[in-house]
Design a protein around this motif. Sequence first.
Motif, PDB file in Angstrom:
ATOM      1  N   PHE A  26     -25.909 -31.486 -48.232  1.00 33.91           N
ATOM      2  CA  PHE A  26     -25.346 -30.107 -48.028  1.00 33.91           C
ATOM      3  C   PHE A  26     -26.299 -28.936 -47.878  1.00 33.91           C
ATOM      4  N   SER A  27     -27.520 -29.346 -48.693  1.00 33.45           N
ATOM      5  CA  SER A  27     -28.724 -28.180 -48.627  1.00 33.45           C
ATOM      6  C   SER A  27     -29.261 -28.211 -47.387  1.00 33.45           C
ATOM      7  N   GLU A  28     -29.326 -29.546 -46.864  1.00 35.09           N
ATOM      8  CA  GLU A  28     -30.184 -29.566 -45.599  1.00 35.09           C
ATOM      9  C   GLU A  28     -29.038 -29.071 -44.401  1.00 35.09           C
ATOM     10  N   ARG A  29     -27.931 -29.509 -44.252  1.00 31.57           N
ATOM     11  CA  ARG A  29     -27.067 -29.034 -43.524  1.00 31.57           C
ATOM     12  C   ARG A  29     -26.708 -27.638 -43.414  1.00 31.57           C
ATOM     13  N   PHE A  30     -26.541 -27.053 -44.331  1.00 27.02           N
ATOM     14  CA  PHE A  30     -25.988 -25.783 -44.227  1.00 27.02           C
ATOM     15  C   PHE A  30     -27.291 -24.691 -44.949  1.00 27.02           C
ATOM     16  N   GLY A  31     -28.298 -25.298 -45.288  1.00 24.64           N
ATOM     17  CA  GLY A  31     -29.428 -24.376 -45.644  1.00 24.64           C
ATOM     18  C   GLY A  31     -29.270 -23.635 -46.988  1.00 24.64           C
ATOM     19  N   TYR A  32     -28.471 -24.007 -47.943  1.00 23.65           N
ATOM     20  CA  TYR A  32     -28.508 -23.514 -48.994  1.00 23.65           C
ATOM     21  C   TYR A  32     -28.996 -24.348 -50.210  1.00 23.65           C
ATOM     22  N   GLN A  33     -30.047 -24.008 -51.000  1.00 22.55           N
ATOM     23  CA  GLN A  33     -30.534 -24.824 -52.016  1.00 22.55           C
ATOM     24  C   GLN A  33     -29.678 -24.764 -53.206  1.00 22.55           C
ATOM     25  N   ALA A  34     -29.691 -25.825 -54.281  1.00 27.53           N
ATOM     26  CA  ALA A  34     -28.632 -25.479 -55.471  1.00 27.53           C
ATOM     27  C   ALA A  34     -28.823 -24.377 -56.070  1.00 27.53           C
ATOM     28  N   GLN A  35     -30.115 -23.890 -56.268  1.00 22.84           N
ATOM     29  CA  GLN A  35     -29.949 -22.827 -57.212  1.00 22.84           C
ATOM     30  C   GLN A  35     -29.485 -21.447 -56.329  1.00 22.84           C
ATOM     31  N   MET A  36     -29.243 -21.265 -55.364  1.00 28.10           N
ATOM     32  CA  MET A  36     -28.978 -20.296 -54.366  1.00 28.10           C
ATOM     33  C   MET A  36     -27.519 -20.223 -54.771  1.00 28.10           C
ATOM     34  N   LEU A  37     -26.689 -21.314 -54.898  1.00 26.88           N
ATOM     35  CA  LEU A  37     -25.328 -21.007 -55.113  1.00 26.88           C
ATOM     36  C   LEU A  37     -24.778 -20.874 -56.504  1.00 26.88           C
ATOM     37  N   ASN A  38     -25.721 -20.533 -57.536  1.00 24.96           N
ATOM     38  CA  ASN A  38     -25.367 -20.227 -58.547  1.00 24.96           C
ATOM     39  C   ASN A  38     -24.568 -18.724 -58.670  1.00 24.96           C
ATOM     40  N   GLY A  39     -23.337 -18.823 -59.177  1.00 23.36           N
ATOM     41  CA  GLY A  39     -22.645 -17.605 -59.166  1.00 23.36           C
ATOM     42  C   GLY A  39     -21.582 -17.294 -58.013  1.00 23.36           C
ATOM     43  N   TYR A  40     -21.640 -18.251 -56.865  1.00 25.26           N
ATOM     44  CA  TYR A  40     -20.998 -18.428 -55.947  1.00 25.26           C
ATOM     45  C   TYR A  40     -19.727 -18.782 -56.349  1.00 25.26           C
ATOM     46  N   GLN A  41     -18.454 -18.225 -55.742  1.00 28.73           N
ATOM     47  CA  GLN A  41     -17.224 -18.925 -55.617  1.00 28.73           C
ATOM     48  C   GLN A  41     -17.092 -19.530 -54.415  1.00 28.73           C
ATOM     49  N   LEU A  42     -16.152 -20.670 -54.695  1.00 25.84           N
ATOM     50  CA  LEU A  42     -15.836 -21.387 -53.069  1.00 25.84           C
ATOM     51  C   LEU A  42     -15.327 -20.597 -52.295  1.00 25.84           C
ATOM     52  N   LYS A  43     -14.431 -19.339 -52.613  1.00 36.41           N
ATOM     53  CA  LYS A  43     -13.894 -18.523 -51.723  1.00 36.41           C
ATOM     54  C   LYS A  43     -14.856 -17.653 -51.036  1.00 36.41           C
ATOM     55  N   ASP A  44     -16.242 -17.453 -51.367  1.00 38.20           N
ATOM     56  CA  ASP A  44     -17.371 -16.992 -50.731  1.00 38.20           C
ATOM     57  C   ASP A  44     -17.790 -17.703 -49.487  1.00 38.20           C
ATOM     58  N   LEU A  45     -17.449 -19.126 -49.637  1.00 36.34           N
ATOM     59  CA  LEU A  45     -18.334 -19.855 -48.593  1.00 36.34           C
ATOM     60  C   LEU A  45     -16.989 -20.330 -47.721  1.00 36.34           C
ATOM     61  N   LEU A  46     -15.929 -20.625 -48.200  1.00 37.32           N
ATOM     62  CA  LEU A  46     -14.908 -21.429 -47.466  1.00 37.32           C
ATOM     63  C   LEU A  46     -13.665 -20.735 -47.355  1.00 37.32           C
ATOM     64  N   THR A  47     -13.135 -20.564 -46.267  1.00 35.33           N
ATOM     65  CA  THR A  47     -11.619 -20.238 -45.835  1.00 35.33           C
ATOM     66  C   THR A  47     -10.827 -20.892 -44.778  1.00 35.33           C
ATOM     67  N   PHE A  48      -9.655 -20.481 -45.210  1.00 40.20           N
ATOM     68  CA  PHE A  48      -8.453 -21.391 -44.136  1.00 40.20           C
ATOM     69  C   PHE A  48      -7.735 -20.701 -43.578  1.00 40.20           C
ATOM     70  N   ASP A  49      -7.477 -21.275 -42.013  1.00 42.26           N
ATOM     71  CA  ASP A  49      -6.741 -20.570 -41.164  1.00 42.26           C
ATOM     72  C   ASP A  49      -5.114 -20.540 -41.465  1.00 42.26           C
ATOM     73  N   SER A  50      -4.742 -21.717 -42.082  1.00 44.99           N
ATOM     74  CA  SER A  50      -3.362 -21.768 -42.284  1.00 44.99           C
ATOM     75  C   SER A  50      -2.789 -20.589 -42.884  1.00 44.99           C
ATOM     76  N   ALA A  51      -1.582 -20.014 -42.651  1.00 49.19           N
ATOM     77  CA  ALA A  51      -0.913 -19.023 -43.076  1.00 49.19           C
ATOM     78  C   ALA A  51      -0.336 -19.196 -44.532  1.00 49.19           C
ATOM     79  N   ASP A  52       0.093 -20.518 -44.818  1.00 46.39           N
ATOM     80  CA  ASP A  52       0.414 -20.955 -46.176  1.00 46.39           C
ATOM     81  C   ASP A  52      -0.743 -20.787 -47.241  1.00 46.39           C
ATOM     82  N   ALA A  53      -2.087 -21.028 -46.728  1.00 46.67           N
ATOM     83  CA  ALA A  53      -3.208 -21.086 -47.762  1.00 46.67           C
ATOM     84  C   ALA A  53      -3.413 -19.705 -48.244  1.00 46.67           C
TER      85      ALA A  53
END
Length: 551
Positions: A26-53
């Motif tokens: 994940f670090s190599e593919r998306f550029g984030y180191q583990a310590q950089m993600l501290n405090g992030y919520q999943l919604k900060d990185l990931l969204t869905f196109d589906s209206a139901d979501a």
Amino acid sequence: MNNVEQMLLPSIMVKNGVLKGCNTVFSERFGYQAQMLNGYQLKDLLTFDSADAQSYSTIEWLVQHIDKPQQGLLKNRHYYELPVEVVCQRSNVDELCYDVFFRVLEDKSLDSVTGLPNGWAMSSRANHLLTLPTKKAPQLAVIIFRVDNFSTLNFRQGYNVGDEYLETLGKKLVALFGDDYLVVRFSNAKFGILVEDYQRASKIDFETLVTNKCQAICDITKQPMQLSDNVKVHKSFSVGVSELTAKYSSYFAMEIATETAMHQAAKFSNSKFIFATSELTNKLLMRKLIIDDFPQAIAKQQITQHYQPQYCLTSKKLMGLEALSRWHHKELSHISPAFFASIAEDIGLNFEFDLYVLKQVCQQVKTWLDDGFNVPRVSVNVSFKTLEMPDFVKRVTQIIEASTCPADLIEIEVTETTSINNINNLINHVRQVKALGIHIAIDDFGVGYSSLSLIRRLHNVIDKLKLDKSLIDNLCHTEIDQEFIRHIIELGNVLGLDVLAEGIEHQEQQALLQQLGCKFGQGYFFEKPQPSAQIVNYLDNDKQHAVLKQQ
């Protein structure tokens, strides 16, 4: 999903919607180191196109579809949204945790040749940083540079060598700037660096930092680039830098400013960096606006003609008019005709524009004649590029016939704006236009490169030489200019040509030109260019005396 796939795919661990860690992939593919993600919520990185979501939090939606692939958008380190397939599974380590795996469906943010991020990545990251609150936002600078004359490398050595050069250069840049800077390749041989200062250094220190980085880029070119098979390539760079004190509203504005500075740097023969200024940027934006609106301005006849009277210096009688285009733009107000005429050539509209002006002039001359005025000859500027066009004579003939304007009341001023590409076409067309009865003048004589050559080959069809204003400006101050003009006038006399001086602004200039033997002139000393409605006053006042030289 089997164990092998789990090992190879990028993944993160989520607990209560908060990121708890990521694997190396994940670090190599998306550029984030583990310590950089501290405090992030999943919604900060990931969204869905589906209206139901939209009715669920991000993790709730994944838990609702445990073990079932979903499609969404994941922001990489540079805030570029990548389309991904997402699978959520319960963690074997902690029953309150979930492992989320990603498979990238498409990545337009990477350059295939160098492996660097591309312009999409730069745009996404810069736009994000520009929207941050002031307290969180870093000081930003964009550096964009291009390898000068890169196409010659592909042409001489082949595309494989060109690609190797770009790849090698990319590695040098990454080594030079490190992980703290975003280094991208835009296209062809153009690269960019995003400088981010989160320490809020003083303006002087930040400028010093950026200047040193630019100099380091230029220093790469001090030695040839060593490639495989003992190939060495020596190229210079043109480097542009965004204005450090400007408040840019978007990355687009920042990029325009930086590229404008880069084009200024390209005027030098060696590696050079230049900082953008508001003046340079405004000029480029004005140019873009003119380019966008030019075709419509012609179609809607928003560009009109003013006419500047030409006089016999001895009798002070009107002997001609010159048509000069005027464009009052709704946003830019009055635009310099020299500016938009040069743009017309750059974008290939010179042919239609020159003929548009000729058509307006012919129609105006016919209107004046129908109203009973004794009209002097009217001159129209036509560029080399237009004269070379295959259909030029045909189109001129059609305009003359459609307007029923007498051909001998029109004079074409051959204007040297670029070098001649097809001298034979140009000369043949001038001769054919002359055969229609139209008069021929050489404009800006004394400053162009091709005028003497044209006179030598066309002296028997040319009627007039026009002395350029730059010669008249210094006429009263230097003997050299006086002698130069005297010789041009003598040349005109030998060839039987009239000589007209442009840009006469003072009585002293007019008097000295008369002493030197110049017969005709125009300029602000006599009259400024004026709309056709006002020119009738001159035609009326001079109705019985309009001078029209008959050849």
